[in-house]
Design a protein around this motif. Structure first.
Motif, PDB file in Angstrom:
ATOM      1  N   PHE A  10       0.829  -1.200   0.000  1.00 51.93           N
ATOM      2  CA  PHE A  10       0.000   0.000   0.000  1.00 51.93           C
ATOM      3  C   PHE A  10       0.866   1.253   0.000  1.00 51.93           C
ATOM      4  N   LEU A  11       1.921   1.238   0.818  1.00 52.79           N
ATOM      5  CA  LEU A  11       2.820   2.394   0.868  1.00 52.79           C
ATOM      6  C   LEU A  11       3.549   2.570  -0.464  1.00 52.79           C
ATOM      7  N   LEU A  12       4.024   1.471  -1.019  1.00 54.58           N
ATOM      8  CA  LEU A  12       4.730   1.540  -2.301  1.00 54.58           C
ATOM      9  C   LEU A  12       3.826   2.076  -3.408  1.00 54.58           C
ATOM     10  N   ILE A  13       2.628   1.517  -3.517  1.00 55.01           N
ATOM     11  CA  ILE A  13       1.696   1.958  -4.563  1.00 55.01           C
ATOM     12  C   ILE A  13       1.289   3.410  -4.318  1.00 55.01           C
ATOM     13  N   GLY A  14       1.072   3.769  -3.037  1.00 58.59           N
ATOM     14  CA  GLY A  14       0.716   5.148  -2.722  1.00 58.59           C
ATOM     15  C   GLY A  14       1.797   6.127  -3.166  1.00 58.59           C
ATOM     16  N   LEU A  15       3.058   5.767  -2.931  1.00 60.07           N
ATOM     17  CA  LEU A  15       4.162   6.638  -3.360  1.00 60.07           C
ATOM     18  C   LEU A  15       4.235   6.736  -4.879  1.00 60.07           C
ATOM     19  N   ILE A  16       4.056   5.611  -5.555  1.00 60.70           N
ATOM     20  CA  ILE A  16       4.086   5.618  -7.031  1.00 60.70           C
ATOM     21  C   ILE A  16       2.973   6.500  -7.582  1.00 60.70           C
ATOM     22  N   LEU A  17       1.767   6.373  -7.015  1.00 62.47           N
ATOM     23  CA  LEU A  17       0.649   7.202  -7.460  1.00 62.47           C
ATOM     24  C   LEU A  17       0.933   8.680  -7.187  1.00 62.47           C
ATOM     25  N   GLY A  18       1.608   8.959  -6.066  1.00 63.25           N
ATOM     26  CA  GLY A  18       1.981  10.340  -5.774  1.00 63.25           C
ATOM     27  C   GLY A  18       2.952  10.891  -6.802  1.00 63.25           C
ATOM     28  N   PHE A  19       3.911  10.063  -7.208  1.00 63.84           N
ATOM     29  CA  PHE A  19       4.857  10.485  -8.240  1.00 63.84           C
ATOM     30  C   PHE A  19       4.141  10.751  -9.569  1.00 63.84           C
ATOM     31  N   ILE A  20       3.200   9.861  -9.904  1.00 60.61           N
ATOM     32  CA  ILE A  20       2.453  10.023 -11.158  1.00 60.61           C
ATOM     33  C   ILE A  20       1.630  11.307 -11.124  1.00 60.61           C
ATOM     34  N   TRP A  21       0.965  11.539  -9.978  1.00 61.12           N
ATOM     35  CA  TRP A  21       0.153  12.760  -9.844  1.00 61.12           C
ATOM     36  C   TRP A  21       1.028  14.006  -9.965  1.00 61.12           C
ATOM     37  N   ALA A  22       2.167  14.002  -9.263  1.00 62.02           N
ATOM     38  CA  ALA A  22       3.054  15.160  -9.296  1.00 62.02           C
ATOM     39  C   ALA A  22       3.545  15.435 -10.712  1.00 62.02           C
ATOM     40  N   HIS A  23       3.886  14.374 -11.420  1.00 62.38           N
ATOM     41  CA  HIS A  23       4.388  14.546 -12.790  1.00 62.38           C
ATOM     42  C   HIS A  23       3.301  15.092 -13.713  1.00 62.38           C
ATOM     43  N   SER A  24       2.063  14.629 -13.516  1.00 67.02           N
ATOM     44  CA  SER A  24       0.973  15.062 -14.397  1.00 67.02           C
ATOM     45  C   SER A  24       0.484  16.469 -14.065  1.00 67.02           C
ATOM     46  N   GLN A  25       0.538  16.849 -12.775  1.00 63.33           N
ATOM     47  CA  GLN A  25       0.019  18.150 -12.365  1.00 63.33           C
ATOM     48  C   GLN A  25       1.098  19.223 -12.282  1.00 63.33           C
ATOM     49  N   LEU A  26       2.299  18.825 -11.911  1.00 67.84           N
ATOM     50  CA  LEU A  26       3.376  19.798 -11.694  1.00 67.84           C
ATOM     51  C   LEU A  26       4.462  19.734 -12.753  1.00 67.84           C
ATOM     52  N   THR A  27       4.398  18.698 -13.593  1.00 73.87           N
ATOM     53  CA  THR A  27       5.371  18.427 -14.666  1.00 73.87           C
ATOM     54  C   THR A  27       6.749  18.045 -14.142  1.00 73.87           C
ATOM     55  N   TYR A  28       6.862  17.799 -12.828  1.00 75.60           N
ATOM     56  CA  TYR A  28       8.129  17.303 -12.279  1.00 75.60           C
ATOM     57  C   TYR A  28       7.815  16.453 -11.052  1.00 75.60           C
ATOM     58  N   VAL A  29       8.752  15.602 -10.681  1.00 72.61           N
ATOM     59  CA  VAL A  29       8.589  14.747  -9.505  1.00 72.61           C
ATOM     60  C   VAL A  29       9.519  15.267  -8.413  1.00 72.61           C
ATOM     61  N   PRO A  30       8.980  15.645  -7.248  1.00 72.87           N
ATOM     62  CA  PRO A  30       9.803  16.248  -6.179  1.00 72.87           C
ATOM     63  C   PRO A  30      10.567  15.200  -5.368  1.00 72.87           C
ATOM     64  N   PHE A  31      11.561  14.562  -5.998  1.00 76.09           N
ATOM     65  CA  PHE A  31      12.299  13.499  -5.328  1.00 76.09           C
ATOM     66  C   PHE A  31      13.061  14.005  -4.095  1.00 76.09           C
ATOM     67  N   PHE A  32      13.431  15.282  -4.092  1.00 78.57           N
ATOM     68  CA  PHE A  32      14.250  15.804  -2.997  1.00 78.57           C
ATOM     69  C   PHE A  32      13.411  16.519  -1.937  1.00 78.57           C
ATOM     70  N   ASP A  33      12.115  16.371  -2.028  1.00 74.24           N
ATOM     71  CA  ASP A  33      11.231  16.886  -0.982  1.00 74.24           C
ATOM     72  C   ASP A  33      11.445  16.065   0.295  1.00 74.24           C
ATOM     73  N   SER A  34      11.438  16.730   1.455  1.00 77.09           N
ATOM     74  CA  SER A  34      11.733  16.032   2.712  1.00 77.09           C
ATOM     75  C   SER A  34      10.742  14.907   2.988  1.00 77.09           C
ATOM     76  N   LYS A  35       9.478  15.138   2.655  1.00 78.72           N
ATOM     77  CA  LYS A  35       8.456  14.122   2.889  1.00 78.72           C
ATOM     78  C   LYS A  35       8.686  12.911   2.001  1.00 78.72           C
TER      79      LYS A  35
END
Length: 271
Positions: free
Chosen positions: A190-215
């Motif tokens: 669940f955690l893994l899929i949740g993180l992947i979905l977060g990356f997908i959302w960030a890429h689609s909405q923000l056009t970048y993935v915040p890999f260096f975000d503290s969270k």
């Protein structure tokens, strides 16, 4: 709706006190009373959640208050399922110490809605699924943590040769070990899929993935610790006390991730 939340907190605290009294005195009547109070808490939480969703016209998961409340609701739901399914008397108590803590923390978190400038960005089905999966994983990790704490306490009691009825009510060490592992095996995907979905959302909405975000960094660290836990259990066939300590350490890092890393994150400032 304003009256539901404080009454829920009060009943939850009384229920927890009841379980603690049962822990100290092995009082079955108090245990039953605590269970029914916890059931009422679940009903009130559910009503509060539904009313808030109707009032806001969205799934209430986007603010810190809503995240903590949903976390606590999941823990109570899990506790009721535990009470019906497993004969481990103290598991409900140890699980709900975390659940009540989440409800208590929610009293001091922002209760306002998402700012209008962010509402369109946050109102995404993918984001809702991302948050739901993350909190579901937290609830399962909480259950695992409760089992591991009970394992460590019982291990120390056996080591000091502290016998009695209370020791028996902790349940077999093998059962606690199995429960904690099963919970981690449910939570980790669940955690893994949740993180992947977060990356997908960030890429689609923000056009970048915040890999260096503290969270994001701390979430990946939590994922890594529990990956080591699974590896040690499945590949190395590790069991027992040291594995419980590893699981406890993983959960403490998870709590740091939940409460602290967001304070230093511009990306996750609303959750």
């Amino acid at each position: 709706m304003n009256w539901i939340y404080p009454i829920t907190i009060v009943l939850y605290s009384i229920s927890l006190i009841g379980y603690f009294v049962d822990f100290l005195q092995h009082n079955r009547k108090v245990n039953i009373m605590a269970f029914w109070l916890l059931s009422i808490v679940w009903v009130l939480q559910t009503v509060f959640f539904v009313i808030r969703a109707i009032e806001l016209d969205r799934v209430p998961l986007l603010t810190p208050f809503e995240g903590l409340f949903f976390y606590a609701w999941l823990v109570v739901t899990l506790s009721l399922a535990i009470n019906w399914s497993f004969r481990v008397d103290f598991l409900v108590l140890f699980t709900n110490v975390i659940g009540f803590s989440m409800m208590a923390f929610s009293l001091f978190t922002p209760d306002g809605d998402v700012p209008e400038s962010l509402s369109a960005l946050l109102a995404s089905e993918l984001l809702i699924i991302h948050i739901s999966f993350i909190i579901l994983s937290y609830a399962a990790f909480t259950f695992s943590f409760a089992c591991q704490i009970m394992y460590v306490i019982q291990h120390q009691m056996l080591k000091r040769k502290v016998w009695g009825k209370r020791l028996l009510r902790f349940g077999a060490l093998s059962k606690l070990d199995s429960f904690s592992f099963i919970a981690v095996m449910i939570a980790w995907p669940f955690l893994l899929i949740g993180l992947i979905l977060g990356f997908i959302w960030a890429h689609s909405q923000l056009t970048y993935v915040p890999f260096f975000d503290s969270k994001v960094i701390s979430s990946l660290f939590v994922l890594g610790i529990y990956a080591v836990f699974i590896y040690q259990r499945v590949v190395k066939l590790s069991r027992g006390y040291n594995m419980s300590l590893l699981g406890i350490a993983g959960f403490l890092v998870l709590l740091i991730n939940y409460f602290l890393s967001g304070q230093y994150s511009s990306f996750h400032m609303w959750y």
